[in-house]
Write an enzyme that holds these catalytic residues in place. Structure first.
Site, PDB file in Angstrom:
ATOM      1  N   ASP A 239       0.853  -1.197   0.000  1.00 33.15           N
ATOM      2  CA  ASP A 239       0.000   0.000   0.000  1.00 33.15           C
ATOM      3  C   ASP A 239       0.885   1.242   0.000  1.00 33.15           C
ATOM      4  O   ASP A 239       2.114   1.146   0.092  1.00 33.15           O
ATOM      5  CB  ASP A 239      -0.975   0.011   1.191  1.00 33.15           C
ATOM      6  CG  ASP A 239      -2.336   0.582   0.785  1.00 33.15           C
ATOM      7  OD1 ASP A 239      -2.357   1.704   0.232  1.00 33.15           O
ATOM      8  OD2 ASP A 239      -3.355  -0.085   0.987  1.00 33.15           O
ATOM      9  N   LYS A 296     -15.823  13.067 -11.803  1.00 40.27           N
ATOM     10  CA  LYS A 296     -16.246  14.373 -12.366  1.00 40.27           C
ATOM     11  C   LYS A 296     -16.723  14.088 -13.782  1.00 40.27           C
ATOM     12  O   LYS A 296     -16.170  13.227 -14.465  1.00 40.27           O
ATOM     13  CB  LYS A 296     -15.051  15.343 -12.467  1.00 40.27           C
ATOM     14  CG  LYS A 296     -14.765  16.152 -11.229  1.00 40.27           C
ATOM     15  CD  LYS A 296     -15.610  17.421 -11.160  1.00 40.27           C
ATOM     16  CE  LYS A 296     -15.273  18.263  -9.958  1.00 40.27           C
ATOM     17  NZ  LYS A 296     -15.855  17.871  -8.718  1.00 40.27           N
ATOM     18  N   LEU A 298     -16.953  14.589 -17.703  1.00 33.24           N
ATOM     19  CA  LEU A 298     -15.786  14.828 -18.563  1.00 33.24           C
ATOM     20  C   LEU A 298     -15.540  16.313 -18.818  1.00 33.24           C
ATOM     21  O   LEU A 298     -14.390  16.759 -18.888  1.00 33.24           O
ATOM     22  CB  LEU A 298     -15.957  14.070 -19.892  1.00 33.24           C
ATOM     23  CG  LEU A 298     -14.734  14.040 -20.808  1.00 33.24           C
ATOM     24  CD1 LEU A 298     -13.522  13.431 -20.116  1.00 33.24           C
ATOM     25  CD2 LEU A 298     -15.037  13.274 -22.090  1.00 33.24           C
ATOM     26  N   ASN A 300     -15.753  18.638 -16.850  1.00 33.02           N
ATOM     27  CA  ASN A 300     -15.076  19.254 -15.698  1.00 33.02           C
ATOM     28  C   ASN A 300     -13.829  18.475 -15.258  1.00 33.02           C
ATOM     29  O   ASN A 300     -13.275  18.737 -14.192  1.00 33.02           O
ATOM     30  CB  ASN A 300     -16.043  19.320 -14.496  1.00 33.02           C
ATOM     31  CG  ASN A 300     -17.288  20.107 -14.815  1.00 33.02           C
ATOM     32  OD1 ASN A 300     -17.203  21.152 -15.455  1.00 33.02           O
ATOM     33  ND2 ASN A 300     -18.445  19.604 -14.408  1.00 33.02           N
ATOM     34  N   TYR A 354     -12.686   6.500 -14.582  1.00 36.09           N
ATOM     35  CA  TYR A 354     -12.753   5.206 -13.870  1.00 36.09           C
ATOM     36  C   TYR A 354     -13.245   4.094 -14.814  1.00 36.09           C
ATOM     37  O   TYR A 354     -12.696   2.994 -14.840  1.00 36.09           O
ATOM     38  CB  TYR A 354     -13.694   5.369 -12.677  1.00 36.09           C
ATOM     39  CG  TYR A 354     -13.730   4.206 -11.705  1.00 36.09           C
ATOM     40  CD1 TYR A 354     -12.648   3.933 -10.869  1.00 36.09           C
ATOM     41  CD2 TYR A 354     -14.856   3.398 -11.612  1.00 36.09           C
ATOM     42  CE1 TYR A 354     -12.702   2.882  -9.964  1.00 36.09           C
ATOM     43  CE2 TYR A 354     -14.917   2.349 -10.702  1.00 36.09           C
ATOM     44  CZ  TYR A 354     -13.837   2.093  -9.879  1.00 36.09           C
ATOM     45  OH  TYR A 354     -13.894   1.053  -8.983  1.00 36.09           O
ATOM     46  N   THR A 389     -18.021  -0.882   1.295  1.00 37.30           N
ATOM     47  CA  THR A 389     -16.694  -0.484   1.793  1.00 37.30           C
ATOM     48  C   THR A 389     -16.683   1.032   2.015  1.00 37.30           C
ATOM     49  O   THR A 389     -17.653   1.716   1.694  1.00 37.30           O
ATOM     50  CB  THR A 389     -15.569  -0.794   0.765  1.00 37.30           C
ATOM     51  OG1 THR A 389     -15.794   0.020  -0.383  1.00 37.30           O
ATOM     52  CG2 THR A 389     -15.510  -2.244   0.378  1.00 37.30           C
TER      53      THR A 389
HETATM   54  P1  NAD Z   1     -10.330   1.453  -0.866  1.00 43.06           P
HETATM   55  O1  NAD Z   1     -10.162   2.890  -1.207  1.00 43.06           O
HETATM   56  O2  NAD Z   1     -10.903   1.103   0.459  1.00 43.06           O
HETATM   57  O3  NAD Z   1      -8.929   0.698  -1.032  1.00 43.06           O
HETATM   58  C1  NAD Z   1      -8.070   0.925  -2.124  1.00 43.06           C
HETATM   59  C2  NAD Z   1      -6.642   0.723  -1.647  1.00 43.06           C
HETATM   60  O4  NAD Z   1      -5.769   0.970  -2.758  1.00 43.06           O
HETATM   61  C3  NAD Z   1      -6.266   1.685  -0.530  1.00 43.06           C
HETATM   62  O5  NAD Z   1      -5.669   0.988   0.519  1.00 43.06           O
HETATM   63  C4  NAD Z   1      -5.308   2.636  -1.219  1.00 43.06           C
HETATM   64  O6  NAD Z   1      -4.364   3.215  -0.356  1.00 43.06           O
HETATM   65  C5  NAD Z   1      -4.675   1.721  -2.267  1.00 43.06           C
HETATM   66  N1  NAD Z   1      -4.052   2.525  -3.318  1.00 43.06           N
HETATM   67  C6  NAD Z   1      -4.626   3.539  -3.999  1.00 43.06           C
HETATM   68  N2  NAD Z   1      -3.718   4.103  -4.815  1.00 43.06           N
HETATM   69  C7  NAD Z   1      -2.534   3.460  -4.630  1.00 43.06           C
HETATM   70  C8  NAD Z   1      -1.237   3.600  -5.177  1.00 43.06           C
HETATM   71  N3  NAD Z   1      -0.948   4.551  -6.073  1.00 43.06           N
HETATM   72  N4  NAD Z   1      -0.270   2.758  -4.778  1.00 43.06           N
HETATM   73  C9  NAD Z   1      -0.553   1.780  -3.863  1.00 43.06           C
HETATM   74  N5  NAD Z   1      -1.761   1.604  -3.306  1.00 43.06           N
HETATM   75  C10 NAD Z   1      -2.751   2.439  -3.685  1.00 43.06           C
HETATM   76  O7  NAD Z   1     -11.204   0.835  -2.042  1.00 43.06           O
HETATM   77  P2  NAD Z   1     -11.965  -0.566  -2.156  1.00 43.06           P
HETATM   78  O8  NAD Z   1     -13.402  -0.300  -2.156  1.00 43.06           O
HETATM   79  O9  NAD Z   1     -11.408  -1.558  -1.215  1.00 43.06           O
HETATM   80  O10 NAD Z   1     -11.582  -0.951  -3.667  1.00 43.06           O
HETATM   81  C11 NAD Z   1     -10.593  -1.900  -4.007  1.00 43.06           C
HETATM   82  C12 NAD Z   1     -10.621  -2.117  -5.519  1.00 43.06           C
HETATM   83  O11 NAD Z   1     -11.926  -2.549  -5.909  1.00 43.06           O
HETATM   84  C13 NAD Z   1     -10.350  -0.852  -6.327  1.00 43.06           C
HETATM   85  O12 NAD Z   1      -9.594  -1.177  -7.475  1.00 43.06           O
HETATM   86  C14 NAD Z   1     -11.744  -0.397  -6.709  1.00 43.06           C
HETATM   87  O13 NAD Z   1     -11.723   0.393  -7.872  1.00 43.06           O
HETATM   88  C15 NAD Z   1     -12.430  -1.726  -6.934  1.00 43.06           C
HETATM   89  N6  NAD Z   1     -13.897  -1.678  -6.816  1.00 43.06           N
HETATM   90  C16 NAD Z   1     -14.529  -1.406  -5.634  1.00 43.06           C
HETATM   91  C17 NAD Z   1     -15.908  -1.387  -5.572  1.00 43.06           C
HETATM   92  C18 NAD Z   1     -16.666  -1.115  -4.296  1.00 43.06           C
HETATM   93  O14 NAD Z   1     -17.911  -1.109  -4.322  1.00 43.06           O
HETATM   94  N7  NAD Z   1     -16.021  -0.896  -3.180  1.00 43.06           N
HETATM   95  C19 NAD Z   1     -16.648  -1.641  -6.718  1.00 43.06           C
HETATM   96  C20 NAD Z   1     -15.983  -1.910  -7.903  1.00 43.06           C
HETATM   97  C21 NAD Z   1     -14.602  -1.947  -7.939  1.00 43.06           C
END
Ligand code: NAD
Length: 448
Positions: A239, A296, A298, A300, A354, A389
């Site tokens: 992380d 955002k 597009l 913006n 995204y 989450t």
């Molecule tokens: P979260 O924000 O709780 O966790 C994401 C983690 O990624 C964090 O610990 C963050 O510090 C780490 N991270 C971000 N940028 C980073 C970087 N540059 N280098 C290293 N670590 C980095 O999010 P989450 O809900 O646990 O999501 C996890 C994955 O699931 C993501 O890829 C998200 O796009 C995807 N996702 C989540 C959902 C949802 O409903 N929660 C839905 C679809 C997809």
């Protein structure tokens, strides 16, 4: 996040209102607990005439300690229904589906499972069978919307040579591990099983494996790390430095290692490769979970928010994987797993960056799965829908409630639901599962 509406819908007044006003009625989904049987009940097996699996199917389920029945007995209830449709060769033969399912659907228990097994349409030998096999998708997706009460329906297409590799996929789709997976199609290609892929201890299928999980300190990543550890893997969490303390807390609890690095950093691939080489002589499972949103419309959109979102989800995973492969650090039988999103399939207002990034994850899986097959490495992705989450806490209430209810389960999923799908991909028995993007979304109305 807790689902207060679900609790209300289950109290006596709530039940009355839900029934009389036709409101969504989210059932309590069963989830697998360590030590419990994989399937708590009997699975009824049926087959269309000329299907190829035959006794192999019953033997596969028996090897997974799943109790089966070959004939429907009036009054019996079933936890699962599995139909071998591989023999369906033309449109008229599709009637075999209703012959099997119609008499037994009322006997499917709460949180039951339906699995249809077909032949990969592109691997069939006649036009008629290719069309009929493709038609199975529409059947399964529709039935998934009908079964209700926490039940699911999914389709597995089996390629030639992969018939022996159904075990781990059926274990996943028939058990509560797939609580939030419904209306999905899984493709099993030609298998490239290697000797090391055999599971010796079913309780710890990942024993001896090293798993790297990015974004592991919280949310889905933390659940993935815990679940892969539950299955026996040694965890290396990664992380950003700002979350180093949380990350160390988790990896110390799991007895694994940790890397604090921003994956978009120029030298991140080399640093990750060095850490894995020096401490573990490589890696078996790589889960590219880290991701962010910067929503955002597009018109913006700030350039930096476009680039950051795309680079974290798709650019950095590409560079890291390329470096690990270049140095030969992903072991034979390895797994590369991406985390997409239903926004990458259906698109979402305010999420062009995204959606692009998450569709790119699917492109990454499609591309790499072909190139890595020769090394016995399989590549897949999950596409989560609405998962409870921290990420979804920031969504405005109205949109959040809509996202939560607009799926066949009428509720959000839990991080464990996504983590169980990752563990299924990682399972040594899943070598034939490659090039898939399976949605963990409760059959969300968004997207295919
Ligand atoms: P979260 O924000 O709780 O966790 C994401 C983690 O990624 C964090 O610990 C963050 O510090 C780490 N991270 C971000 N940028 C980073 C970087 N540059 N280098 C290293 N670590 C980095 O999010 P989450 O809900 O646990 O999501 C996890 C994955 O699931 C993501 O890829 C998200 O796009 C995807 N996702 C989540 C959902 C949802 O409903 N929660 C839905 C679809 C997809």
């Amino acid at each position: 996040m807790s689902d207060r509406y679900q609790s209300l819908a289950h109290n006596p007044i709530g039940k009355f209102l839900v029934k009389n006003l036709g409101l969504p009625n989210p059932p309590y989904l069963e989830r697998w607990e360590e030590g419990a049987p994989l399937v708590n009940g009997t699975v009824l097996i049926g087959a269309a005439k000329g299907s190829v699996l035959g006794k192999k199917l019953a033997d596969t389920l028996k090897a997974s300690r799943i109790v089966t029945a070959a004939k429907n007995v009036e009054g019996d209830k079933y936890k699962g229904l599995v139909f071998d449709a591989t023999g369906i060769g033309n449109a008229a033969d599709l009637v075999a589906i209703t012959k099997f399912f119609t008499p037994v659907l009322r006997s499917l228990r709460v949180c039951g499972r339906v699995v249809v097994i077909g032949t990969l349409p592109e691997a069939t030998t006649t036009d008629g069978s290719s069309i009929a096999q493709r038609a199975l998708e529409g059947f399964v997706r529709s039935l998934a919307k009908e079964v209700g009460r926490g039940s699911s329906a999914n389709l597995v297409y089996v390629g030639k040579g992969a018939e022996e590799s159904l075990g781990s996929t059926l274990e996943f789709l028939l058990s509560p591990k797939s609580a939030y997976v419904s209306g999905q199609v899984v493709r099993l290609g030609a298998t490239h099983l290697v000797a090391a892929d055999k599971v010796t201890d079913p309780a710890k299928p990942l024993a001896g494996k090293v798993a790297l999980v990015t974004g592991a300190s919280r949310g889905l990543g933390a659940a993935m790390a815990r679940t892969l550890h539950r299955d026996g893997a040694t965890i290396v969490g990664l992380d950003v430095p700002q979350l180093g303390a949380d990350l160390t807390k988790l990896t110390e609890e799991l007895g694994g290692g940790s890397i604090t690095v921003d994956i978009t950093g120029k030298d991140a691939p080399q640093r990750i490769a060095k850490y894995l080489k020096d401490n573990y002589q490589g890696v078996d499972i790589v889960v590219h979970n880290a991701g962010i949103t910067r929503d955002k419309r597009l018109m913006n959109m700030k350039r930096e928010n476009w680039s950051l979102v795309v680079d974290i989800s798709v650019g950095a995973p590409q560079r890291i994987t390329a470096e690990l492969l270049k140095q030969g650090l992903i072991h034979k039988g390895g797994r590369v797993i991406g985390v997409s999103s239903i926004a990458g399939i259906a698109g979402n207002n305010g999420q062009t960056n995204y959606g692009t990034a998450k569709a790119g994850v699917i492109g990454f899986v499609n591309d790499l799965s072909k190139r890595a097959a020769a090394d016995g490495i399989s590549v897949n992705a999950v596409a989560p829908g609405f998962i409870e989450t921290d990420m979804v806490k920031t969504i405005p209430l109205g949109i959040r409630e809509a996202g939560r209810r607009m799926n066949s389960m009428s509720q959000g999923g839990l991080p464990i639901d996504v983590a169980e799908a990752i563990a299924w991909y990682a399972n040594p028995g899943s070598s034939a599962v490659s090039g898939n993007t399976v949605r963990v979304c409760g059959q969300s109305l968004l997207g295919a």
